[in-house]
Design a protein around this motif. Structure first.
Motif: not given
Length: 321
Positions: A195, A203-204, A206-210, A314, A318
């Motif tokens: 990683k 990549d990270i 995109a997994k979270n809210e915006k 985050d 990871e």
């Protein structure tokens, strides 16, 4: 019960003996070592690494190191070789045989068979007058003065020397192939190591809210948006155009200064020059920026537009840290 002193003395003696043995290997980095490196580099096949007993265990580690650093390798147990496993050796393969004595029955039987196949045979051994030494095309000398075992019996110093010589060989091959961190990442996609080498900030994010809010939003809406998304911040935007960032720390500092919150807007609180990173940059770089600036989140952009947020948690999750 052993005394504290005797335990410390024993451990210290072992480490000293083994470290001296490794340093002694420098004297054995000779023409055969150089030719071994070039033989493997020029081979169109793999490296078949073999051994018996403790040497077989070290052979497996060398194979793992070779494979992870760009040199294709396969382990073949010396005892199994004469019962069918010789079939795994292809004509372009180089065979690396590990043995302290070079005279064990399995090795004495195996070495002539390897020579018959026409493969280049490299012996990594601690006895340069052994049967294996006589059969080998090239010798990697791992002779040690004595084992760390007080009875000079259990393979300890000798296997440490083999391990170190294998590492020296692998790193020479790695550097000769110009093997880069990006190549390393291809062979280590799992776990924190991979990683760190390939996972991108985007990549990270995109997994979270915006989380976003308009410049005219009141304090109540700002607090709700920050709390809802659990990223400790909200981005002040119009469309995808970034005006600034408000963190939970900004809210606390504002509450310390003001008692009347009625007329305070997002544009009054925001940091107009937040730390940013492009979504294509490595997450490892995001961590470096966060640590350097003593912050807990970083704004992620794509072509200058708002893409998302990455929080320190985050990166911890990871395994980047």
């Amino acid at each position: 019960m052993e005394s504290k002193k005797s335990i410390i003395d024993s451990a210290t003696s072992t480490l000293k003996l083994e470290s001296e043995a490794i340093l002694g290997l420098i004297n054995y980095i000779d023409d055969d070592f150089v030719e071994t490196v070039n033989t493997i580099l020029n081979s169109r096949g793999r490296v078949i690494v073999t051994g018996i007993g403790k040497s077989a265990i070290i052979a497996q580690k060398i194979v793992a190191t070779f494979n992870s650093t760009g040199t294709p390798a396969v382990f073949m147990h010396a005892a199994d070789a004469v019962h069918g496993d010789l079939g795994m050796i292809q004509k372009d393969d180089v065979v690396l045989c590990l043995s302290k004595s070079g005279n064990t029955p399995e090795i004495k039987l195996l070495a002539p068979l390897l020579k018959l196949s026409g493969n280049k045979l490299v012996g990594m051994l601690g006895n340069i007058n052994s049967d294996l030494a006589k059969q080998a095309d090239l010798i990697l000398n791992t002779t040690v003065e004595k084992e760390a075992c007080p009875h000079n019996l259990a393979p300890t110093t000798s296997t440490t020397a083999q391990l170190a010589m294998g590492d020296a060989l692998a790193i020479c091959l790695l550097q000769a192939r110009n093997f880069q961190s990006t190549d390393f990442a291809k062979y280590h996609p799992g776990g924190s190591l991979g990683k760190r080498l390939y996972l991108k900030a985007g990549d990270i994010a995109a997994k979270n809210e915006k989380p976003s809010i308009s410049p005219n939003a009141p304090v109540k809406d700002i607090i709700i948006e920050i709390s809802k998304n659990r990223l400790g911040a909200v981005v002040v935007t119009e469309g995808d155009e970034i005006h600034g960032v408000i963190t939970d720390g900004d809210i606390r500092r504002m509450l310390e200064k003001h008692t009347n919150l009625e007329n305070i807007k997002a544009s009054d609180l925001m940091n107009t020059n937040p730390k940013k990173i492009d979504c294509e940059e490595l997450a490892l770089l995001a961590l470096e920026i966060i640590k350097k600036n003593n912050i807990t989140q970083i704004l992620v952009t794509k072509e200058g537009r708002y893409f998302g947020l990455v929080h320190l948690h985050d990166l911890l999750q990871e395994g980047i840290v």
